[in-house]
Design a protein around this motif. Structure first.
Motif, mmCIF file in Angstrom:
data_model
loop_
_atom_site.group_PDB
_atom_site.id
_atom_site.type_symbol
_atom_site.label_atom_id
_atom_site.label_comp_id
_atom_site.label_asym_id
_atom_site.label_seq_id
_atom_site.Cartn_x
_atom_site.Cartn_y
_atom_site.Cartn_z
ATOM 1 N N SER A 56 0.837 -1.210 0.000
ATOM 2 C CA SER A 56 0.000 0.000 0.000
ATOM 3 C C SER A 56 0.866 1.252 0.000
ATOM 4 N N GLU A 99 -6.913 -1.602 -5.512
ATOM 5 C CA GLU A 99 -7.561 -2.473 -4.524
ATOM 6 C C GLU A 99 -6.900 -3.842 -4.488
ATOM 7 N N GLU A 100 -6.581 -4.366 -5.650
ATOM 8 C CA GLU A 100 -5.906 -5.670 -5.734
ATOM 9 C C GLU A 100 -4.411 -5.531 -5.443
#
Length: 162
Positions: A56, A99-100
């Motif tokens: 992230s 998101e993935e």
């Protein structure tokens, strides 16, 4: 005189209505003119897909760091960057999914002479170079590459099958 990859061979100046032709007549009529035809060696196209898993934290630049790294891989695999002979390469972004947590990139290669460097050598080199790019913030998965056009052997096989 000696041609080569991308070089011209033969006479190109018409002197007094005459040219030394490889094929066809040597006398040139000013009314009819001539046609000169050239050809380049076959270039095969081989692409290696990469799927890069990002942490992230790595998405802070929208995954742009992946493209910088992919361009580095492309440069290092290509002859101009000190890599494999008779190979030109570039990195192409195919998208990503925050998101993935992945970005899909492709190392697109022109194999200018498959007798010098073939697809297997390119695949192995991209595998090796991507290992160097894997960090705690990104994991590089190299998928099996594919040809985007036919090889000379494939063309000949098609001609003789039909």
């Amino acid at each position: 005189e000696g041609g080569g990859c991308g070089g011209w061979v033969g006479a190109h100046v018409i002197d007094g209505g005459r040219v030394e032709a490889d094929y066809g007549p040597s006398d040139v009529s000013p009314e009819a003119g001539i046609v000169m035809l050239g050809a380049t060696p076959w270039a095969a196209n081989y692409n290696v897909p990469l799927r890069v898993k990002l942490s992230s934290r790595s998405w802070s630049d929208g995954g742009g760091g992946v493209m910088k790294a992919a361009r580095r891989v492309a440069r290092r695999v290509s002859e101009r960057g000190g890599g494999l002979p008779a190979v030109q390469a570039m990195a192409l972004l195919h998208g990503g999914d925050q998101e993935e947590g992945f970005v899909t990139v492709e190392i697109a290669c022109n194999l200018l002479d498959v007798t010098v460097t073939g697809a297997a050598a390119v695949q192995a080199e991209v595998d090796r170079l991507c290992e160097d790019e894997t960090t705690v913030d990104s994991h590089w998965r190299v998928d099996t590459g594919y040809m985007t056009n036919m090889t000379p052997d494939g063309i000949m096989a098609e001609l003789y099958v039909n």
